[in-house]
Design a protein around this motif. Structure first.
Motif, PDB file in Angstrom:
ATOM      1  N   UNK A  19       0.612  -1.520  -0.075  1.00  0.00           N
ATOM      2  CA  UNK A  19       0.302   0.241   0.274  1.00  0.00           C
ATOM      3  C   UNK A  19       0.872   1.119   0.329  1.00  0.00           C
ATOM      4  N   UNK A  20       1.835   0.889   0.512  1.00  0.00           N
ATOM      5  CA  UNK A  20       2.723   2.575   0.890  1.00  0.00           C
ATOM      6  C   UNK A  20       3.214   3.066  -0.606  1.00  0.00           C
ATOM      7  N   UNK A  21       3.432   1.573  -1.786  1.00  0.00           N
ATOM      8  CA  UNK A  21       4.412   2.080  -2.807  1.00  0.00           C
ATOM      9  C   UNK A  21       2.851   2.202  -3.690  1.00  0.00           C
ATOM     10  N   UNK A  22       1.734   2.038  -3.832  1.00  0.00           N
ATOM     11  CA  UNK A  22       0.600   2.651  -4.175  1.00  0.00           C
ATOM     12  C   UNK A  22       0.265   4.304  -3.581  1.00  0.00           C
ATOM     13  N   UNK A  23       0.255   4.960  -2.410  1.00  0.00           N
ATOM     14  CA  UNK A  23       0.314   5.843  -2.066  1.00  0.00           C
ATOM     15  C   UNK A  23       1.640   6.335  -2.741  1.00  0.00           C
ATOM     16  N   UNK A  24       2.870   6.188  -2.692  1.00  0.00           N
ATOM     17  CA  UNK A  24       3.722   7.173  -2.637  1.00  0.00           C
ATOM     18  C   UNK A  24       4.796   7.295  -4.200  1.00  0.00           C
ATOM     19  N   UNK A  25       4.266   6.656  -5.631  1.00  0.00           N
ATOM     20  CA  UNK A  25       4.525   6.062  -6.698  1.00  0.00           C
ATOM     21  C   UNK A  25       3.682   6.025  -7.435  1.00  0.00           C
ATOM     22  N   UNK A  26       2.382   5.786  -8.205  1.00  0.00           N
ATOM     23  CA  UNK A  26       0.993   5.071  -8.603  1.00  0.00           C
ATOM     24  C   UNK A  26       1.440   4.962  -9.358  1.00  0.00           C
ATOM     25  N   UNK A  27       2.476   5.946 -10.312  1.00  0.00           N
ATOM     26  CA  UNK A  27       2.703   5.844 -11.645  1.00  0.00           C
ATOM     27  C   UNK A  27       4.027   4.440 -12.247  1.00  0.00           C
ATOM     28  N   UNK A  28       4.622   4.600 -11.201  1.00  0.00           N
ATOM     29  CA  UNK A  28       5.550   3.321 -11.361  1.00  0.00           C
ATOM     30  C   UNK A  28       5.105   2.050 -10.999  1.00  0.00           C
ATOM     31  N   UNK A  29       3.683   1.752  -9.480  1.00  0.00           N
ATOM     32  CA  UNK A  29       3.349   0.931  -9.706  1.00  0.00           C
ATOM     33  C   UNK A  29       2.694   0.160 -10.648  1.00  0.00           C
ATOM     34  N   UNK A  30       1.462   1.300 -11.793  1.00  0.00           N
ATOM     35  CA  UNK A  30       1.127   0.940 -12.680  1.00  0.00           C
ATOM     36  C   UNK A  30       1.954   0.176 -13.858  1.00  0.00           C
ATOM     37  N   UNK A  31       3.110   1.034 -14.256  1.00  0.00           N
ATOM     38  CA  UNK A  31       4.169   0.382 -14.976  1.00  0.00           C
ATOM     39  C   UNK A  31       4.630  -0.922 -15.024  1.00  0.00           C
ATOM     40  N   UNK A  32       4.759  -1.504 -13.591  1.00  0.00           N
ATOM     41  CA  UNK A  32       5.304  -2.693 -13.165  1.00  0.00           C
ATOM     42  C   UNK A  32       4.219  -3.657 -14.001  1.00  0.00           C
ATOM     43  N   UNK A  33       3.014  -2.477 -13.255  1.00  0.00           N
ATOM     44  CA  UNK A  33       1.911  -4.101 -13.833  1.00  0.00           C
ATOM     45  C   UNK A  33       1.822  -3.961 -15.256  1.00  0.00           C
ATOM     46  N   UNK A  34       2.150  -2.684 -15.833  1.00  0.00           N
ATOM     47  CA  UNK A  34       1.863  -3.503 -16.956  1.00  0.00           C
ATOM     48  C   UNK A  34       2.409  -4.249 -17.944  1.00  0.00           C
ATOM     49  N   UNK A  35       4.330  -3.947 -17.812  1.00  0.00           N
ATOM     50  CA  UNK A  35       4.909  -4.779 -18.339  1.00  0.00           C
ATOM     51  C   UNK A  35       4.807  -6.364 -17.583  1.00  0.00           C
ATOM     52  N   UNK A  36       4.489  -6.195 -16.236  1.00  0.00           N
ATOM     53  CA  UNK A  36       4.290  -7.813 -15.746  1.00  0.00           C
ATOM     54  C   UNK A  36       3.116  -8.573 -16.394  1.00  0.00           C
ATOM     55  N   UNK A  37       1.793  -7.647 -16.774  1.00  0.00           N
ATOM     56  CA  UNK A  37       1.193  -8.569 -17.549  1.00  0.00           C
ATOM     57  C   UNK A  37       0.948  -8.729 -18.528  1.00  0.00           C
ATOM     58  N   UNK A  38       1.242  -7.978 -19.424  1.00  0.00           N
ATOM     59  CA  UNK A  38       2.181  -8.163 -20.954  1.00  0.00           C
ATOM     60  C   UNK A  38       2.936  -9.538 -21.233  1.00  0.00           C
ATOM     61  N   UNK A  39       4.022  -9.654 -20.107  1.00  0.00           N
ATOM     62  CA  UNK A  39       4.539 -10.948 -20.226  1.00  0.00           C
ATOM     63  C   UNK A  39       4.498 -11.793 -19.812  1.00  0.00           C
ATOM     64  N   UNK A  40       3.259 -12.532 -18.831  1.00  0.00           N
ATOM     65  CA  UNK A  40       3.065 -13.475 -17.544  1.00  0.00           C
ATOM     66  C   UNK A  40       1.558 -13.359 -17.571  1.00  0.00           C
ATOM     67  N   UNK A  41       0.633 -14.120 -16.756  1.00  0.00           N
ATOM     68  CA  UNK A  41      -0.661 -14.370 -16.765  1.00  0.00           C
ATOM     69  C   UNK A  41       0.135 -14.160 -14.948  1.00  0.00           C
ATOM     70  N   UNK A  42      -0.836 -12.692 -15.010  1.00  0.00           N
ATOM     71  CA  UNK A  42      -0.815 -12.347 -13.383  1.00  0.00           C
ATOM     72  C   UNK A  42      -2.022 -12.289 -12.708  1.00  0.00           C
TER      73      UNK A  42
END
Length: 293
Positions: A19-42
């Motif tokens: 949750x702290x990552x979501x509050x402090x840097x939501x943009x980096x969280x979004x980027x990480x989710x996009x990259x992971x979701x594009x490469x594997x079943x998440x």
């Protein structure tokens, strides 16, 4: 640092976002989710409390866990898996996001969201040494007495972010600040020399009659597996005293009340603690071209 295996793009991932990552840097969280979701079943989990974080890891099934968060989230995950006696069977990945990322970087994890997420998908498992203490705690990057202050994630009032569900943490923070001057620190808040006995594999490196300025213990000494590097800096008047160095599998510190900093946390005060090296105890996914490759 031993390389063990690479990972297939068909791997299923459990992405646990602190949750702290979501509050402090939501943009980096979004980027990480996009990259992971594009490469594997998440499967993405968004825990709001430590209990929910623990339940998400416990229910991972066959999915490979990926922690998106700072050093505290990484150490929390490792500690939970260790205390559940599942660390040896679990290959862990981390995408560092947040305010305190020095531990992840020191372990070889890229601190950029894109590079770290790609390492999760394309990296290799490496077995890293860690320290296990006699209270069932774990240390990944090493420890130091007295603690070195790390930058903290703070809110507008300058307090470490306790989150809406943990107001008690602010009370604890205030209590610690009031206690610190009474526990071996000067009026300026700078720790003074301590009288400690440091034993390495049962042999005394320094005893109570020699005040010390600092003690550090680091697993994986000089790249060797199964031993820790120990450095003791004696207190001196005038010329600086030479540090005392040793390597061993078990380290015990005892004597006056002391605090120690390990990874992103400060522990103590206590009078005695023993750490034992867990050889290859952490199975972490790192870039294939990282150290030791």
């Amino acid at each position: 640092m031993a390389e063990v295996a690479t990972f297939a793009m068909s791997d299923q991932l459990l992405v646990v976002i602190d949750p702290i990552a979501r509050r402090t840097d939501g943009e980096s969280v979004r980027i990480a989710k996009d990259v992971l979701s594009a490469g594997a079943a998440t499967k993405v989990c968004l825990p709001d409390s430590p209990d929910e974080f623990a339940r998400a890891l416990a229910r991972r099934g066959s999915r490979r866990p990926v922690v998106v968060g700072d050093d505290r989230a990484l150490t929390r995950a490792v500690t939970l898996l260790h205390r559940q006696r599942e660390l040896a069977e679990c290959v862990l990945s981390v995408v560092p996001v947040g305010g305190v990322l020095s531990l992840a970087g020191s372990l070889g994890v890229p601190t950029g969201a894109v590079a770290a997420a790609r390492a999760v998908l394309e990296g290799v498992e490496r077995r890293l040494d860690l320290l296990v203490d006699d209270s069932d705690g774990v240390v990944l990057g090493g420890l130091r007495i007295p603690p070195v202050r790390e930058p903290a994630v703070a809110d507008d009032a300058g307090e470490v972010d306790a989150g809406p569900a943990r107001p008690w943490l602010r009370t604890c923070q205030s209590l610690v600040r009031n206690l610190v001057p009474a526990l071996g620190t000067s009026a300026a808040g700078v720790p003074g020399p301590a009288r400690l006995r440091v034993e390495v594999d049962g042999t005394t490196l320094v005893d109570l009659d020699q005040p010390v300025e600092a003690v550090s213990v680091t697993p994986g000494a000089a790249g060797a597996t199964g031993v820790a590097a120990v450095e003791v800096r004696p207190a001196s008047v005038g010329a600086e005293a030479s540090p005392l160095l040793a390597e061993g599998r078990t380290v015990t510190v005892s004597g006056a009340h002391f605090r120690y900093g390990a990874d992103a946390e400060v522990s103590g005060p206590l009078r005695r603690r023993t750490w034992t090296v867990g050889a290859g105890g952490l199975r972490l996914v790192l870039p294939g071209a990282g150290p030791g490759h």
